[in-house]
Design a protein around this motif. Sequence first.
Motif, PDB file in Angstrom:
ATOM      1  N   GLN A  20       0.651  -1.384  -0.056  1.00  0.00           N
ATOM      2  CA  GLN A  20       0.095   0.158   0.156  1.00  0.00           C
ATOM      3  C   GLN A  20       1.245   1.305   0.144  1.00  0.00           C
ATOM      4  O   GLN A  20       1.298   1.846   1.171  1.00  0.00           O
ATOM      5  N   SER A  44      -1.174   4.578  -4.635  1.00  0.00           N
ATOM      6  CA  SER A  44      -1.141   3.199  -5.134  1.00  0.00           C
ATOM      7  C   SER A  44      -1.575   1.969  -4.507  1.00  0.00           C
ATOM      8  O   SER A  44      -1.032   2.179  -3.199  1.00  0.00           O
ATOM      9  N   ARG A  45      -1.943   0.642  -4.857  1.00  0.00           N
ATOM     10  CA  ARG A  45      -2.449  -0.234  -3.970  1.00  0.00           C
ATOM     11  C   ARG A  45      -2.076  -1.610  -5.108  1.00  0.00           C
ATOM     12  O   ARG A  45      -3.145  -2.035  -5.877  1.00  0.00           O
ATOM     13  N   LEU A  46      -0.422  -2.479  -4.510  1.00  0.00           N
ATOM     14  CA  LEU A  46      -0.657  -3.906  -5.177  1.00  0.00           C
ATOM     15  C   LEU A  46      -0.966  -4.818  -4.724  1.00  0.00           C
ATOM     16  O   LEU A  46      -0.450  -4.333  -3.631  1.00  0.00           O
ATOM     17  N   GLU A  47      -1.424  -5.826  -4.994  1.00  0.00           N
ATOM     18  CA  GLU A  47      -2.069  -7.357  -4.445  1.00  0.00           C
ATOM     19  C   GLU A  47      -2.097  -8.235  -4.782  1.00  0.00           C
ATOM     20  O   GLU A  47      -2.101  -8.441  -6.152  1.00  0.00           O
ATOM     21  N   CYS A  48      -1.162  -8.734  -4.629  1.00  0.00           N
ATOM     22  CA  CYS A  48      -0.405 -10.323  -5.563  1.00  0.00           C
ATOM     23  C   CYS A  48      -1.135 -11.524  -4.590  1.00  0.00           C
ATOM     24  O   CYS A  48      -0.763 -11.785  -3.122  1.00  0.00           O
ATOM     25  N   ILE A  54      -2.812 -10.771 -10.125  1.00  0.00           N
ATOM     26  CA  ILE A  54      -2.256  -9.440  -9.224  1.00  0.00           C
ATOM     27  C   ILE A  54      -3.516  -8.079  -9.739  1.00  0.00           C
ATOM     28  O   ILE A  54      -4.283  -8.270 -10.740  1.00  0.00           O
ATOM     29  N   ALA A  71      -3.971  -4.432  -9.142  1.00  0.00           N
ATOM     30  CA  ALA A  71      -3.846  -3.200  -8.582  1.00  0.00           C
ATOM     31  C   ALA A  71      -5.400  -1.937  -8.670  1.00  0.00           C
ATOM     32  O   ALA A  71      -6.518  -1.903  -9.832  1.00  0.00           O
ATOM     33  N   ASN A  72      -5.159  -1.574  -7.436  1.00  0.00           N
ATOM     34  CA  ASN A  72      -6.015  -0.780  -6.848  1.00  0.00           C
ATOM     35  C   ASN A  72      -7.305  -1.381  -7.007  1.00  0.00           C
ATOM     36  O   ASN A  72      -8.590  -0.869  -7.846  1.00  0.00           O
ATOM     37  N   ASN A  73      -6.871  -2.554  -5.646  1.00  0.00           N
ATOM     38  CA  ASN A  73      -8.024  -3.425  -6.081  1.00  0.00           C
ATOM     39  C   ASN A  73      -8.968  -3.891  -7.284  1.00  0.00           C
ATOM     40  O   ASN A  73     -10.066  -4.892  -7.491  1.00  0.00           O
ATOM     41  N   VAL A 126      -5.693  -7.439 -12.594  1.00  0.00           N
ATOM     42  CA  VAL A 126      -4.894  -6.362 -13.769  1.00  0.00           C
ATOM     43  C   VAL A 126      -4.748  -7.826 -14.938  1.00  0.00           C
ATOM     44  O   VAL A 126      -4.525  -7.980 -16.167  1.00  0.00           O
TER      45      VAL A 126
END
Length: 250
Positions: free
Chosen positions: A184, A188-192, A211, A213-215, A218
């Motif tokens: 976080q 921006s927010r990156l989640e994997c 992956i 990007a911002n919930n 993508v």
Amino acid sequence: MSKLQRTRLFCVIMALIFGAFNTGAQTLSKDFREIHQKFYGKWPKTITFTQQTGFYKADTLNRTQTWYEAGIFPRLFRIDFGEPKEGNSVIYRGDTAYNFRQGKASQPVVNPNILIYLLGGMYYDKADEVFKKLGADGFDLSKSYRTIWNGHATIVFGTASADSSKSQLWFDAKDHYLVRMIQQKEKSRLECHFAKHQLINKIWHETEIKIFANNKLVQTEAYHDFKTNVPLTEAFFEPTKYGTWHWLKQ
């Protein structure tokens, strides 16, 4: 008050002051140290795999592409986008990325790929060094709590309780592999999500990644032909020698 009493009082006061200043000092979580120790010095030196990549827009699969990936830990990694002969690639050398399009190199850019570090590179650093590096990236490894993720007991590092606004790393509590990452930042927010782990030469490796990007979903990644400790030359990751050799041809 005698001189001895004054000396003792001074020592007590200094101890209280010193303790107050150090109460908030961050130290590496014992659980994270144990996870790191399990793989430290045991992680494979090289990996290669083929990846089926899906690109999403508005939660809908837009297109797919095959990528060919290889790495020499802890700091070298290369991705060929599509057939290598097309000359579309990126080479990561530490914090620098070298991009190629149709065989032509563009100006190198600073681009530390945190996944290279989290998914292998950190097991070449001592635990305290990992603590410093990931701390600089916003992961507070002094804080943790336990929860359930996809039906499995999980240890979460980066926050002391459920808090989606914090950068955090989720590890399987039993086998100690990474299952989720949230990074976080201010805007921006990156989640994997890491799944379908396979035990290869006594090390667990993810073979599927989602992956966000911002919930928003993508990209998806599915690995095939995952191999470890395969012969790789460092020249393969040398931008000035691009196009002279490829592991797929061996």
